[in-house]
Write an enzyme that holds these catalytic residues in place. Structure first.
Site, PDB file in Angstrom:
ATOM      1  N   HIS A 166      38.779  55.228  19.295  1.00  0.00           N
ATOM      2  CA  HIS A 166      39.784  55.198  20.011  1.00  0.00           C
ATOM      3  C   HIS A 166      40.998  55.770  19.164  1.00  0.00           C
ATOM      4  CE1 HIS A 166      38.699  51.605  22.473  1.00  0.00           C
ATOM      5  NE2 HIS A 166      38.711  52.481  23.486  1.00  0.00           N
ATOM      6  N   CYS A 261      44.221  46.587  17.959  1.00  0.00           N
ATOM      7  CA  CYS A 261      43.589  46.548  19.105  1.00  0.00           C
ATOM      8  C   CYS A 261      43.746  45.254  20.000  1.00  0.00           C
ATOM      9  CB  CYS A 261      41.914  46.715  18.699  1.00  0.00           C
ATOM     10  SG  CYS A 261      41.642  47.915  17.873  1.00  0.00           S
TER      11      CYS A 261
HETATM   12  N1  ARG Z   1      34.550  46.124  21.189  1.00  0.00           N
HETATM   13  C1  ARG Z   1      35.432  46.774  21.699  1.00  0.00           C
HETATM   14  C2  ARG Z   1      35.148  47.910  22.370  1.00  0.00           C
HETATM   15  O1  ARG Z   1      34.377  48.799  21.863  1.00  0.00           O
HETATM   16  C3  ARG Z   1      36.526  46.588  20.847  1.00  0.00           C
HETATM   17  C4  ARG Z   1      37.801  47.732  21.223  1.00  0.00           C
HETATM   18  C5  ARG Z   1      38.735  48.007  20.157  1.00  0.00           C
HETATM   19  N2  ARG Z   1      39.965  48.396  20.796  1.00  0.00           N
HETATM   20  C6  ARG Z   1      41.007  49.314  20.385  1.00  0.00           C
HETATM   21  N3  ARG Z   1      42.146  49.416  21.084  1.00  0.00           N
HETATM   22  N4  ARG Z   1      40.716  50.166  19.633  1.00  0.00           N
HETATM   23  O2  ARG Z   1      35.718  48.641  23.278  1.00  0.00           O
END
Ligand code: ARG
Length: 275
Positions: A166, A261
């Protein structure tokens, strides 16, 4: 400042959709709750008005990561469309949350993959729209229309490293002209654009970015980030006029998420970049 969090009632690692997740290693639930409570307390001490979205079900253990709820600009919200089937049901709950809280809300089509504010940040008079891994370029047509972002302000940012799946784990805007970033996470074109256009670009080493240093919440001049920031980064932040506050967040990192996150800005992007 208003920020959306979700109490980690059912937070867990039950599947693996990023390189950080290992469902065989149990999460320390009590510690996760303490870390989240501490984050919330520190944000409130900083004057943040924390809003909450309750986790709807034990089947949605990643719901706690509200940076993936969607994105808010002014009174408009766009709900995420998740790449992975494990997270797809979250969208309808976040849709409900945005509607019930008075936002003019857009739901993308199933195949317009885009995971919210985690994928998109305003910077330097433009909007950085990440693609690759968790966001498709095609989703941005509707997103930029709805947020009234003119085409010339859109900058596509290619993410090439699976650990930085991300944008919010490898890039963090502190203000219009200042950002932290991890160069190696981006393709060549994006690296060049950032260097040319962001006046104060704080480069974070690959190892430090793996400690989720770029995954920070900015409130006024305070930078909330994971424990373990290097002296170099702390000095760079001081020099830019910011004060780092460390929040231990390692239970969430085991799901691939750090401090940012867990949060969605509800009023940071007040005015869509329309002029
Ligand atoms: N386990 C989650 C996923 O893989 C983690 C999300 C992390 N969120 C972020 N904003 N980077 O989707």
């Amino acid at each position: 400042m208003k920020i959306l969090l979700s109490p980690p009632k059912y937070f867990d690692v039950m599947y693996s959709i990023n390189p950080w997740m290992n469902p065989d290693q149990p999460i320390g639930k009590k510690e996760a709750r303490e870390q989240w409570d501490y984050l919330k307390k520190r944000l409130e001490q900083e004057g943040v008005d924390v809003k909450l979205a309750e986790m709807p079900s034990p089947d949605l253990p990643d719901f706690v990561f509200t940076a993936n709820a969607g994105m808010v600009m002014g009174n408009r919200a766009i709900v995420s469309r998740f790449r992975d089937k494990e997270r797809q049901p979250e969208s309808e709950y976040f849709y409900k949350w945005f509607v019930e809280n008075g936002y003019e809300t857009l739901m993308l089509e199933d195949d317009e993959v885009w995971e919210g504010e985690a994928c998109m940040f305003p910077i330097a008079g433009h909007v950085l729209c990440s693609h690759g891994i968790r966001a498709d370029k095609k989703a941005y047509r509707k997103i930029t229309d709805f947020f009234r972002i003119p085409k010339e302000k859109v900058v596509y940012a290619g993410i090439i490293d699976p650990y930085f799946y991300h944008l919010d784990v490898c890039f963090c805007p502190l203000n219009e002209n200042t950002a932290m970033y991890c160069e190696m996470a981006f393709d060549g074109e994006t690296r060049a654009w950032l260097k040319q256009n962001v006046k104060n670009l704080i480069s974070v080493s690959y190892d430090e970015a793996l400690n989720f240093a770029c995954n920070a919440i900015i409130v006024n001049k305070t930078v909330f980030l994971n424990k373990g920031a290097s002296i170099e980064l702390i000095e760079a932040l001081h020099q830019a006029g910011y004060f780092p506050v460390e929040i231990p967040i390692h239970q969430f990192i085991r799901a691939g998420g750090g401090v940012k996150c867990l949060a969605l800005y509800l009023d940071r992007w007040d005015n869509p970049t329309s002029d």
